[in-house]
Scaffold this motif. Sequence first.
Motif, PDB file in Angstrom:
ATOM      1  N   LEU A   8       0.847  -1.186   0.000  1.00 16.82           N
ATOM      2  CA  LEU A   8       0.000   0.000   0.000  1.00 16.82           C
ATOM      3  C   LEU A   8       0.887   1.241   0.000  1.00 16.82           C
ATOM      4  O   LEU A   8       1.744   1.399   0.877  1.00 16.82           O
ATOM      5  CB  LEU A   8      -0.869  -0.014   1.259  1.00 16.82           C
ATOM      6  CG  LEU A   8      -2.219   0.691   1.236  1.00 16.82           C
ATOM      7  CD1 LEU A   8      -3.132   0.037   0.222  1.00 16.82           C
ATOM      8  CD2 LEU A   8      -2.837   0.625   2.632  1.00 16.82           C
ATOM      9  N   LEU A   9       0.734   2.099  -0.981  1.00 14.17           N
ATOM     10  CA  LEU A   9       1.466   3.368  -1.038  1.00 14.17           C
ATOM     11  C   LEU A   9       0.526   4.502  -0.671  1.00 14.17           C
ATOM     12  O   LEU A   9      -0.531   4.656  -1.276  1.00 14.17           O
ATOM     13  CB  LEU A   9       2.043   3.599  -2.435  1.00 14.17           C
ATOM     14  CG  LEU A   9       2.812   4.912  -2.631  1.00 14.17           C
ATOM     15  CD1 LEU A   9       4.061   4.964  -1.750  1.00 14.17           C
ATOM     16  CD2 LEU A   9       3.180   5.112  -4.101  1.00 14.17           C
ATOM     17  N   GLN A  15       2.262  13.153  -6.465  1.00 18.25           N
ATOM     18  CA  GLN A  15       3.684  12.886  -6.269  1.00 18.25           C
ATOM     19  C   GLN A  15       4.005  11.386  -6.289  1.00 18.25           C
ATOM     20  O   GLN A  15       5.133  10.988  -5.992  1.00 18.25           O
ATOM     21  CB  GLN A  15       4.160  13.468  -4.933  1.00 18.25           C
ATOM     22  CG  GLN A  15       4.324  14.973  -4.926  1.00 18.25           C
ATOM     23  CD  GLN A  15       2.989  15.679  -4.854  1.00 18.25           C
ATOM     24  OE1 GLN A  15       2.154  15.334  -4.028  1.00 18.25           O
ATOM     25  NE2 GLN A  15       2.791  16.668  -5.708  1.00 18.25           N
ATOM     26  N   ALA A  16       3.044  10.555  -6.640  1.00 15.28           N
ATOM     27  CA  ALA A  16       3.212   9.107  -6.464  1.00 15.28           C
ATOM     28  C   ALA A  16       3.950   8.410  -7.583  1.00 15.28           C
ATOM     29  O   ALA A  16       4.500   7.322  -7.387  1.00 15.28           O
ATOM     30  CB  ALA A  16       1.836   8.453  -6.269  1.00 15.28           C
ATOM     31  N   ALA A  17       3.985   8.973  -8.789  1.00 10.51           N
ATOM     32  CA  ALA A  17       4.495   8.251  -9.959  1.00 10.51           C
ATOM     33  C   ALA A  17       5.915   7.696  -9.773  1.00 10.51           C
ATOM     34  O   ALA A  17       6.150   6.512 -10.062  1.00 10.51           O
ATOM     35  CB  ALA A  17       4.418   9.140 -11.201  1.00 10.51           C
ATOM     36  N   PRO A  18       6.892   8.489  -9.296  1.00  9.27           N
ATOM     37  CA  PRO A  18       8.242   7.924  -9.150  1.00  9.27           C
ATOM     38  C   PRO A  18       8.288   6.754  -8.157  1.00  9.27           C
ATOM     39  O   PRO A  18       9.002   5.771  -8.394  1.00  9.27           O
ATOM     40  CB  PRO A  18       9.076   9.114  -8.657  1.00  9.27           C
ATOM     41  CG  PRO A  18       8.336  10.321  -9.125  1.00  9.27           C
ATOM     42  CD  PRO A  18       6.900   9.947  -9.014  1.00  9.27           C
ATOM     43  N   SER A  19       7.534   6.852  -7.067  1.00 11.64           N
ATOM     44  CA  SER A  19       7.520   5.772  -6.079  1.00 11.64           C
ATOM     45  C   SER A  19       6.838   4.528  -6.627  1.00 11.64           C
ATOM     46  O   SER A  19       7.283   3.397  -6.381  1.00 11.64           O
ATOM     47  CB  SER A  19       6.821   6.233  -4.794  1.00 11.64           C
ATOM     48  OG  SER A  19       7.546   7.267  -4.171  1.00 11.64           O
ATOM     49  N   LEU A  20       5.758   4.705  -7.372  1.00  8.19           N
ATOM     50  CA  LEU A  20       5.075   3.562  -7.980  1.00  8.19           C
ATOM     51  C   LEU A  20       6.017   2.826  -8.939  1.00  8.19           C
ATOM     52  O   LEU A  20       6.104   1.593  -8.926  1.00  8.19           O
ATOM     53  CB  LEU A  20       3.827   4.028  -8.726  1.00  8.19           C
ATOM     54  CG  LEU A  20       2.655   4.505  -7.862  1.00  8.19           C
ATOM     55  CD1 LEU A  20       1.604   5.187  -8.725  1.00  8.19           C
ATOM     56  CD2 LEU A  20       2.040   3.351  -7.082  1.00  8.19           C
ATOM     57  N   THR A  21       6.734   3.587  -9.753  1.00  7.86           N
ATOM     58  CA  THR A  21       7.672   2.980 -10.696  1.00  7.86           C
ATOM     59  C   THR A  21       8.781   2.224  -9.966  1.00  7.86           C
ATOM     60  O   THR A  21       9.124   1.092 -10.316  1.00  7.86           O
ATOM     61  CB  THR A  21       8.284   4.060 -11.596  1.00  7.86           C
ATOM     62  OG1 THR A  21       7.248   4.686 -12.360  1.00  7.86           O
ATOM     63  CG2 THR A  21       9.305   3.457 -12.548  1.00  7.86           C
ATOM     64  N   LEU A  28       7.593  -5.491  -6.713  1.00  6.01           N
ATOM     65  CA  LEU A  28       6.396  -5.390  -5.886  1.00  6.01           C
ATOM     66  C   LEU A  28       5.212  -4.908  -6.714  1.00  6.01           C
ATOM     67  O   LEU A  28       5.382  -4.392  -7.828  1.00  6.01           O
ATOM     68  CB  LEU A  28       6.645  -4.432  -4.717  1.00  6.01           C
ATOM     69  CG  LEU A  28       7.810  -4.806  -3.801  1.00  6.01           C
ATOM     70  CD1 LEU A  28       8.129  -3.659  -2.853  1.00  6.01           C
ATOM     71  CD2 LEU A  28       7.487  -6.065  -3.017  1.00  6.01           C
ATOM     72  N   ALA A  29       4.012  -5.077  -6.165  1.00 11.31           N
ATOM     73  CA  ALA A  29       2.794  -4.605  -6.814  1.00 11.31           C
ATOM     74  C   ALA A  29       2.195  -3.496  -5.953  1.00 11.31           C
ATOM     75  O   ALA A  29       1.435  -3.769  -5.018  1.00 11.31           O
ATOM     76  CB  ALA A  29       1.792  -5.750  -6.990  1.00 11.31           C
ATOM     77  N   PRO A  30       2.550  -2.235  -6.216  1.00 17.40           N
ATOM     78  CA  PRO A  30       2.036  -1.148  -5.391  1.00 17.40           C
ATOM     79  C   PRO A  30       0.576  -0.848  -5.677  1.00 17.40           C
ATOM     80  O   PRO A  30       0.123  -0.897  -6.826  1.00 17.40           O
ATOM     81  CB  PRO A  30       2.929   0.036  -5.776  1.00 17.40           C
ATOM     82  CG  PRO A  30       3.346  -0.259  -7.185  1.00 17.40           C
ATOM     83  CD  PRO A  30       3.468  -1.755  -7.273  1.00 17.40           C
ATOM     84  N   VAL A  31      -0.152  -0.547  -4.616  1.00 22.30           N
ATOM     85  CA  VAL A  31      -1.547  -0.124  -4.704  1.00 22.30           C
ATOM     86  C   VAL A  31      -1.624   1.277  -4.103  1.00 22.30           C
ATOM     87  O   VAL A  31      -1.347   1.466  -2.910  1.00 22.30           O
ATOM     88  CB  VAL A  31      -2.475  -1.083  -3.939  1.00 22.30           C
ATOM     89  CG1 VAL A  31      -3.917  -0.621  -4.050  1.00 22.30           C
ATOM     90  CG2 VAL A  31      -2.323  -2.509  -4.460  1.00 22.30           C
ATOM     91  N   ALA A 238      15.474   4.127  -2.929  1.00 22.45           N
ATOM     92  CA  ALA A 238      15.851   3.658  -1.593  1.00 22.45           C
ATOM     93  C   ALA A 238      14.628   3.174  -0.829  1.00 22.45           C
ATOM     94  O   ALA A 238      14.685   2.163  -0.115  1.00 22.45           O
ATOM     95  CB  ALA A 238      16.560   4.770  -0.826  1.00 22.45           C
ATOM     96  N   LEU A 239      13.524   3.889  -0.974  1.00 22.46           N
ATOM     97  CA  LEU A 239      12.289   3.484  -0.306  1.00 22.46           C
ATOM     98  C   LEU A 239      11.796   2.145  -0.847  1.00 22.46           C
ATOM     99  O   LEU A 239      11.357   1.273  -0.091  1.00 22.46           O
ATOM    100  CB  LEU A 239      11.228   4.572  -0.503  1.00 22.46           C
ATOM    101  CG  LEU A 239       9.910   4.417   0.252  1.00 22.46           C
ATOM    102  CD1 LEU A 239      10.133   4.373   1.750  1.00 22.46           C
ATOM    103  CD2 LEU A 239       8.963   5.553  -0.119  1.00 22.46           C
ATOM    104  N   ALA A 240      11.894   1.960  -2.158  1.00 19.63           N
ATOM    105  CA  ALA A 240      11.473   0.697  -2.766  1.00 19.63           C
ATOM    106  C   ALA A 240      12.372  -0.452  -2.337  1.00 19.63           C
ATOM    107  O   ALA A 240      11.895  -1.569  -2.067  1.00 19.63           O
ATOM    108  CB  ALA A 240      11.472   0.832  -4.290  1.00 19.63           C
TER     109      ALA A 240
END
Length: 255
Positions: A8-9, A15-21, A28-31, A238-240
């Motif tokens: 879960l993100l 601002q989510a696109a870079p983290s989702l990628t 992982l499969a981010p939601v 780094a977060l991913a």
Amino acid sequence: MNETPRVLLTRAAAQAAPSLTALREAGLAPVLVPAIDIEAVLDSGIDGAATCLHAYRWVVVSSPNGAAAIIAAAERVETQLAVPGWAAIGASTRRVLEVEGIEVAFTPTRADGATLAEELPVAAGDAVLVIRGDLAGTGLATALRRRGAEVDDVVAYRTVEAPPSSVPLLRAAFDDGRPAAVVFTSGSTVRGLVALAREASIRVRGIPAICIGHVTAEVADAAGFEVAAVAASPDPAALATATAAAVIRQPVEVS
């Protein structure tokens, strides 16, 4: 065959696109369930400040949202962005500015307001514009004033916790069982998710939490989450990486 772990993100949608990628690239499969929303504060004086950027020795931007806000203001008033010295609090903020062709002259050794205020090369009487959000507080501007700078402190945006539009997104995220982890990118995302879960009647505190930094981790811990990992830096990669490692270490069964 094992399914790709869902995480879960909670980051704001804009601002989510870079983290989702980055999360997808980490296997992982981010939601995305935005636990916060960002609203521009147009009556804060940001447009007026943007009209006279040339008068400042430094324009100090304390977040990616602040960077987006001053860029938008400059577009509204049709002013040049390449005139002053630009300072960004960290790599993510720097990237937002550089995408617009802005040359960032200063980034502190640590991505926090106290370090930025201490290390920014200012002299007594230098005019400084600080662009921040409503939750950031006045500490950065106050510290720069103590060093003799003439500071205009502008609140460019406000953070709205638990946007109602995210309640159905949270319910849908649990349709296939509990996610393997929840990724928090600020203390406000922790509070926002707790409020969304209360509204949706969903228990989220049992999900391992991955936090963007130690301040966020403290908020998550105080809210009752078990912090499984803290990212080495605020960078999406780094977060991913921290999230993937934690999910492998602490798998969560899908109920």
